[in-house]
Scaffold this active site. Structure first.
Site, PDB file in Angstrom:
ATOM      1  N   GLY A  20       7.840  21.300   7.964  1.00 14.81           N
ATOM      2  CA  GLY A  20       7.366  22.148   6.880  1.00 14.81           C
ATOM      3  C   GLY A  20       8.427  23.012   6.244  1.00 14.81           C
ATOM      4  N   GLU A  35      10.320  19.742  14.064  1.00 12.77           N
ATOM      5  CA  GLU A  35      10.175  18.353  13.631  1.00 12.77           C
ATOM      6  C   GLU A  35      10.220  18.274  12.118  1.00 12.77           C
ATOM      7  OE1 GLU A  35       6.675  17.510  16.027  1.00 12.77           O
ATOM      8  OE2 GLU A  35       5.391  18.370  14.489  1.00 12.77           O
ATOM      9  N   GLY A  41      11.062  16.834   8.521  1.00 11.84           N
ATOM     10  CA  GLY A  41      11.257  15.596   7.782  1.00 11.84           C
ATOM     11  C   GLY A  41      11.953  15.933   6.484  1.00 11.84           C
ATOM     12  N   ARG A  42      11.197  16.607   5.612  1.00 10.14           N
ATOM     13  CA  ARG A  42      11.680  16.925   4.272  1.00 10.14           C
ATOM     14  C   ARG A  42      13.028  17.642   4.273  1.00 10.14           C
ATOM     15  NH1 ARG A  42       7.909  17.488   0.343  1.00 10.14           N
ATOM     16  NH2 ARG A  42       6.429  18.004   1.988  1.00 10.14           N
ATOM     17  N   TYR A  55       0.495  14.673  -6.353  1.00  9.44           N
ATOM     18  CA  TYR A  55       0.398  16.135  -6.275  1.00  9.44           C
ATOM     19  C   TYR A  55       0.847  16.822  -7.558  1.00  9.44           C
ATOM     20  CZ  TYR A  55       1.299  15.054  -1.233  1.00  9.44           C
ATOM     21  OH  TYR A  55       1.312  14.555   0.019  1.00  9.44           O
ATOM     22  N   CYS A  71      -1.427   0.439 -14.214  1.00  5.98           N
ATOM     23  CA  CYS A  71      -2.533   0.704 -15.124  1.00  5.98           C
ATOM     24  C   CYS A  71      -3.305   1.923 -14.641  1.00  5.98           C
ATOM     25  CB  CYS A  71      -3.442  -0.513 -15.219  1.00  5.98           C
ATOM     26  SG  CYS A  71      -2.526  -1.950 -15.787  1.00  5.98           S
ATOM     27  N   GLU A  72      -2.598   3.013 -14.540  1.00 11.82           N
ATOM     28  CA  GLU A  72      -3.139   4.310 -14.112  1.00 11.82           C
ATOM     29  C   GLU A  72      -2.345   5.348 -14.876  1.00 11.82           C
ATOM     30  OE1 GLU A  72      -5.332   5.677 -12.203  1.00 11.82           O
ATOM     31  OE2 GLU A  72      -6.096   4.019 -10.976  1.00 11.82           O
TER      32      GLU A  72
HETATM   33  C1  LIG Z   1       4.553  15.379   8.344  1.00 11.13           C
HETATM   34  C2  LIG Z   1       4.798  16.086   9.606  1.00 11.13           C
HETATM   35  C3  LIG Z   1       6.044  16.688   9.864  1.00 11.13           C
HETATM   36  C4  LIG Z   1       7.160  16.731   8.855  1.00 11.13           C
HETATM   37  O1  LIG Z   1       6.843  17.542   7.800  1.00 11.13           O
HETATM   38  P1  LIG Z   1       7.975  17.973   6.734  1.00 11.13           P
HETATM   39  O2  LIG Z   1       7.199  18.767   5.746  1.00 11.13           O
HETATM   40  O3  LIG Z   1       8.515  16.721   6.184  1.00 11.13           O
HETATM   41  O4  LIG Z   1       8.990  18.768   7.469  1.00 11.13           O
HETATM   42  C5  LIG Z   1       6.238  17.276  11.086  1.00 11.13           C
HETATM   43  N1  LIG Z   1       5.265  17.287  12.018  1.00 11.13           N
HETATM   44  C6  LIG Z   1       4.061  16.729  11.817  1.00 11.13           C
HETATM   45  C7  LIG Z   1       3.049  16.780  12.890  1.00 11.13           C
HETATM   46  C8  LIG Z   1       3.793  16.115  10.605  1.00 11.13           C
HETATM   47  O5  LIG Z   1       2.588  15.561  10.389  1.00 11.13           O
END
Ligand SMILES: *Cc1c(COP(=O)(O)O)cnc(C)c1O
Length: 423
Positions: A229, A270, A272-273, A312, A344-345
């Protein structure tokens, strides 16, 4: 600024050559940027016993996972294919965190087999679905009305995830009584959050809860996992997340906790982004223009390559590149346009009423910050195929790391043995 000046300098001059060698459209990821971000996290949080578990869903490509592994990161998975991908990348056991929800017994079987993983349970009813009692167990905590969330993930009270405040102590008690001996605590409350104060508050919430549960149940926590997050700026001018200040304040919480308890659980994250988002771009070519009530520029990618704007209304910054002069900024009059794909959206637009330098056919458009939840979120509606993925390696070379989908891929699920149930 969304895309770093450093990446612009390295990528833009060679973009036409990459486009003509591999063809458009493609996502391209920057190994150097990903490594710098990973090292920054490791350095900033070292005093907490830090470990990043890269959220595989953000960018599930073996080459990416290999880079994460080389930085000693683990993986956060929530499905069997993600577990398989992580294990193929060489991760095993406690290098994988399995944070699923609405989980099936088959998924738990897989999570505990083939080297296992750290199980992070989303609910107390899932305890009965476990094939055996794991030695190490974690729960995902949902504080409900005690915290507010943010736009993407929503308010904790409305979020489907996690164990409620009323249930959390009982959850650990049950696992302790069943025989678990090692414990972790997880939460994930926000998505794309750029205020470091919120993240610090989350760590404080987890440490307070660890203190409460430990004292009530006499159990010891090995880690807290603050989830992902961590946010990134998508729009020019948006301030980035202040990771250094966030780390300093979290380390201060750790020092206090250690003073009171002698030791503290390791900090897991954890992301990702934050790890890959800014280090990827979608490159697509302008192929059509039409002027009706608005001016539209059609490109050779569709939302199959990037869902976020359509889904979004997310902003992704776009630069226009003249392939004959890729190193210089396109200096043409500004025009207000919609940048469109071919689905087609009507939501299949990469930008709506955006002011951009006049786009000419054959120009390359660099759609930015697609390194996380970009390609991975793509879909096949309207038989639109997903594009290739490339890696800009640290040595300056470029490798294909996933080919473009073909019609054969699209038809693959039509290959099956006939099965008719006569009733
Ligand atoms: C999607 C997700 C993440 C990664 O979220 P980011 O916003 O990309 O950092 C981490 N943990 C869980 C459980 C997720 O579902």
């Amino acid at each position: 600024m969304p895309m770093s000046t450093d990446l612009r300098k390295r990528l833009f001059p060679v973009l036409p050559e990459i486009a003509s060698h591999f063809g458009t459209p493609f996502h391209i990821y920057d190994e150097t940027g990903i490594r710098n971000t990973g090292e920054q996290l490791k350095r900033s949080f070292a005093a907490t016993g830090f470990k990043e578990f890269f959220a595989v869903k953000a960018l599930p490509n073996p080459r990416i996972l290999e880079i994460m592994r080389s930085m000693e990161f683990g993986f956060d998975c929530s499905s069997t294919p993600e577990l398989v991908l992580s294990r193929q990348a060489g991760a095993k056991g406690e290098e994988i965190m399995f944070t699923s929800n609405n989980t099936t017994e088959d998924e738990f079987e897989e999570a505990m087999a083939n080297g296992g993983s750290i199980l992070n349970l989303d609910d107390i009813t899932l305890i009965e679905k476990l094939p055996e009692v794991p030695e190490l167990i974690s729960f995902r905590y949902n504080p409900g009305p005690l915290r507010t969330g943010n736009e993407i993930i929503g308010n904790p009270v409305e979020a489907k995830y996690g164990v409620s405040h009323d249930q959390i102590i009982g959850a650990y008690k049950k696992m302790r009584d069943l025989g678990s001996r090692r414990f972790g605590l997880h939460t994930m409350l926000v998505s794309n959050e750029r205020h470091h104060e919120y993240m610090v508050e989350t760590v404080k919430m987890l440490l307070d809860l660890v203190e409460e549960i430990s004292s009530k149940l006499g159990i010891h926590f090995e880690f807290i996992n603050m989830g992902g997050g961590l946010g990134i700026p998508y729009k020019p001018g948006e301030p980035p997340l202040d990771v250094e200040t966030m780390a300093k304040e979290i380390i201060r919480l750790y020092e206090m906790f250690r003073k009171n308890h002698g030791n503290a659980p390791a900090l897991f994250m954890e992301s990702g982004r934050y790890m890959t988002g800014p280090h990827g771009v979608l490159v697509t070519k302008a192929i059509n223009e039409k002027n009706i009530y608005r001016r539209y520029v059609g490109v050779d990618a569709s939302m199959s390559a990037l869902m976020r704007p359509g889904m979004y209304g997310a902003y992704h910054h776009i630069d226009v590149i003249n392939p004959l002069k890729p190193e210089t900024r396109v200096d043409r009059p500004l025009q207000t346009v919609d940048i469109i794909g071919s689905l087609c959206e009507n939501i299949d637009k990469f930008a709506v009423q955006r002011e951009l330098p006049e786009i000419r056919m054959g120009d390359l458009l660099v759609i930015q910050d697609t390194g996380a939840h970009g390609h991975a979120m793509g879909f096949n509606y309207n038989a639109k195929l997903r594009p290739r993925e490339l890696m800009l390696n640290s040595d300056g070379s470029v490798s294909l790391i996933r080919r473009a989908e073909t019609m054969q891929d699209y038809f693959a699920t039509l290959n099956f043995e006939e099965d008719t149930l006569k009733l």
